[in-house]
Scaffold this motif. Structure first.
Motif, short mmCIF file in Angstrom:
data_model
loop_
_atom_site.label_atom_id
_atom_site.label_comp_id
_atom_site.label_asym_id
_atom_site.label_seq_id
_atom_site.Cartn_x
_atom_site.Cartn_y
_atom_site.Cartn_z
N ASP A 48 -8.15 9.39 -4.17
CA ASP A 48 -7.97 10.00 -5.49
C ASP A 48 -7.90 11.52 -5.36
N VAL A 49 -7.46 12.00 -4.21
CA VAL A 49 -7.33 13.43 -3.99
C VAL A 49 -6.38 14.03 -5.03
N ASN A 50 -6.73 15.23 -5.52
CA ASN A 50 -5.89 15.95 -6.47
C ASN A 50 -4.79 16.67 -5.69
N ILE A 51 -3.59 16.14 -5.73
CA ILE A 51 -2.50 16.67 -4.92
C ILE A 51 -2.14 18.09 -5.35
N GLU A 52 -2.19 18.35 -6.61
CA GLU A 52 -1.86 19.69 -7.12
C GLU A 52 -2.84 20.73 -6.59
N GLU A 53 -4.13 20.42 -6.59
CA GLU A 53 -5.14 21.34 -6.07
C GLU A 53 -4.99 21.51 -4.56
N LEU A 54 -4.63 20.44 -3.87
CA LEU A 54 -4.42 20.50 -2.42
C LEU A 54 -3.30 21.48 -2.09
N VAL A 55 -2.19 21.38 -2.80
CA VAL A 55 -1.06 22.28 -2.55
C VAL A 55 -1.43 23.72 -2.88
N SER A 56 -2.14 23.92 -3.99
CA SER A 56 -2.56 25.27 -4.38
C SER A 56 -3.47 25.87 -3.32
N TYR A 57 -4.37 25.06 -2.78
CA TYR A 57 -5.28 25.54 -1.74
C TYR A 57 -4.49 25.97 -0.51
N HIS A 58 -3.50 25.17 -0.12
CA HIS A 58 -2.70 25.52 1.05
C HIS A 58 -1.98 26.85 0.82
N LYS A 59 -1.41 27.02 -0.33
CA LYS A 59 -0.68 28.26 -0.62
C LYS A 59 -1.60 29.47 -0.63
N SER A 60 -2.87 29.25 -0.96
CA SER A 60 -3.81 30.36 -1.08
C SER A 60 -4.19 30.98 0.26
N HIS A 61 -4.18 30.19 1.35
CA HIS A 61 -4.64 30.73 2.63
C HIS A 61 -3.51 31.14 3.57
N GLY A 62 -2.30 30.65 3.37
CA GLY A 62 -1.16 31.11 4.13
C GLY A 62 -1.09 30.67 5.58
N LYS A 63 -1.90 29.70 5.98
CA LYS A 63 -1.86 29.20 7.35
C LYS A 63 -0.78 28.11 7.48
N ILE B 101 0.82 -1.21 0.00
CA ILE B 101 0.00 0.00 0.00
C ILE B 101 0.85 1.26 0.00
N ILE B 102 2.03 1.23 0.64
CA ILE B 102 2.87 2.43 0.65
C ILE B 102 3.30 2.79 -0.77
N TRP B 103 3.51 1.80 -1.62
CA TRP B 103 3.87 2.06 -3.02
C TRP B 103 2.73 2.78 -3.73
N HIS B 104 1.50 2.34 -3.51
CA HIS B 104 0.34 2.97 -4.14
C HIS B 104 0.21 4.43 -3.70
N ILE B 105 0.43 4.67 -2.40
CA ILE B 105 0.34 6.04 -1.88
C ILE B 105 1.40 6.92 -2.52
N MET B 106 2.63 6.45 -2.57
CA MET B 106 3.72 7.22 -3.15
C MET B 106 3.52 7.44 -4.65
N LYS B 107 2.96 6.47 -5.32
CA LYS B 107 2.72 6.61 -6.76
C LYS B 107 1.72 7.73 -7.03
N ARG B 108 0.76 7.90 -6.13
CA ARG B 108 -0.21 8.99 -6.28
C ARG B 108 0.51 10.34 -6.29
N TYR B 109 1.40 10.53 -5.34
CA TYR B 109 2.17 11.78 -5.29
C TYR B 109 3.06 11.92 -6.51
N ALA B 110 3.72 10.84 -6.89
CA ALA B 110 4.64 10.89 -8.03
C ALA B 110 3.92 11.23 -9.32
N ASN B 111 2.66 10.82 -9.44
CA ASN B 111 1.88 11.14 -10.64
C ASN B 111 1.71 12.65 -10.82
N TYR B 112 1.82 13.40 -9.73
CA TYR B 112 1.73 14.86 -9.79
C TYR B 112 3.11 15.52 -9.78
N GLY B 113 4.15 14.71 -9.91
CA GLY B 113 5.50 15.24 -9.98
C GLY B 113 6.21 15.36 -8.65
N PHE B 114 5.59 14.90 -7.57
CA PHE B 114 6.22 14.97 -6.24
C PHE B 114 6.89 13.63 -5.95
#
Length: 264
Positions: free
Chosen positions: A141-156, A33-46
């Motif tokens: 199936d969370v969109n990692i790119e959108e998650l990061v963008s959301y975090h950057k938008s609020h500055g917390k 399962i750790i491979w599947h989790i990491m692959k999700r991030y890698a698919n977004y370039g992380f």
């Protein structure tokens, strides 16, 4: 941006598997399962990971240390004509999985350490101001790119992904004792819960301690919430946590039926 995988827990509710291997190495299909989790991030370039190890962490080290060999065709030369040559030579002939080019740091963070302390103990490996973190037992199936963008938008300081925890049982809709609708494990049941998939500013380390009793959810996130420094990214897609043998069977069923939502 780096991603921390919290992979040190003992997985006591999954003792059928974790008696022999750590929970993150329990397989979904042919991969842990750790491979599947990491692959999700890698698919977004992380592709830069820091893995926080604890229970049977040496097996996770072995898995990744031998990853290339285990996923390649190889030739081996055994023995030799003298003492200098008397050892084996291994040559990789071709990878079976050319898509994996990840950078990993694997850090022992203690056997009984709680998650907050595990995070604090890998602080020295975090390079930038922002990093991500997640648990080693939940797929989404969370969109990692959108998650990061959301975090950057609020500055917390912190963002966690809020999910609607799927029911462990099928749900019935009825009328006059007739079943009008049956839903197997519907995704939106009850309240929003913490699904992990965090983004943190490194200021979070100021809220953590290396003491093994420092937790993440109880204490740290509560304090951040009281200071209005914790935001939620609402994910209305799919998420599932692997806690019991029934969860393992369910996730493998999705994989076999080509319905593995975390692969999309």
């Amino acid at each position: 941006m780096q991603t921390v995988i919290l992979a040190g827990g003992m997985g006591t509710r999954l003792k059928e598997e974790t008696e022999y291997i750590p929970k993150p190495l329990v397989k979904i299909g042919p991969r842990p399962i750790i491979w599947h989790i990491m692959k999700r991030y890698a698919n977004y370039g992380f592709k830069d990971f820091v893995i926080s190890l604890g229970y049977k962490g040496e097996l996770i080290k072995e898995y990744f240390a031998n990853y290339d060999i285990m996923n390649s065709d190889i030739s081996i030369k055994l023995g030799g004509h003298n003492d200098i040559d008397d050892h084996k030579y291994i040559k990789k002939l071709g990878r079976h999985d050319e898509s994996v080019d990840w950078n990993l740091i694997l850090s022992n963070t203690g056997l009984d350490t709680l998650k907050g302390a595990r995070l604090k103990r890998i602080e020295k490996y975090i390079r930038g101001d922002l990093f991500m973190a997640t648990y080693g037992d939940g797929v989404s199936d969370v969109n990692i790119e959108e998650l990061v963008s959301y975090h950057k938008s609020h500055g917390k300081i912190a963002t966690l992904t809020g999910v609607f925890s799927p029911s462990r049982f099928g749900v019935l809709e009825t009328k006059n004792n007739f079943v009008t609708r049956f839903m197997e494990k519907p995704s939106e049941i009850g309240a929003l819960v913490n699904g992990g998939y965090f983004v943190f500013h490194r200021k979070i380390f100021d809220y953590l301690s290396a003491d093994e009793n420092c937790d993440l959810e109880f204490g740290t996130l509560e304090k951040l919430a009281s200071e209005n420094e914790l935001m939620v990214y609402r994910h209305r897609g799919n998420w599932y946590s692997m806690d019991t043998i029934r969860d393992v069977e369910y996730l493998n069923k999705l994989w076999q039926q080509k319905k593995a939502f975390w692969e999309n």
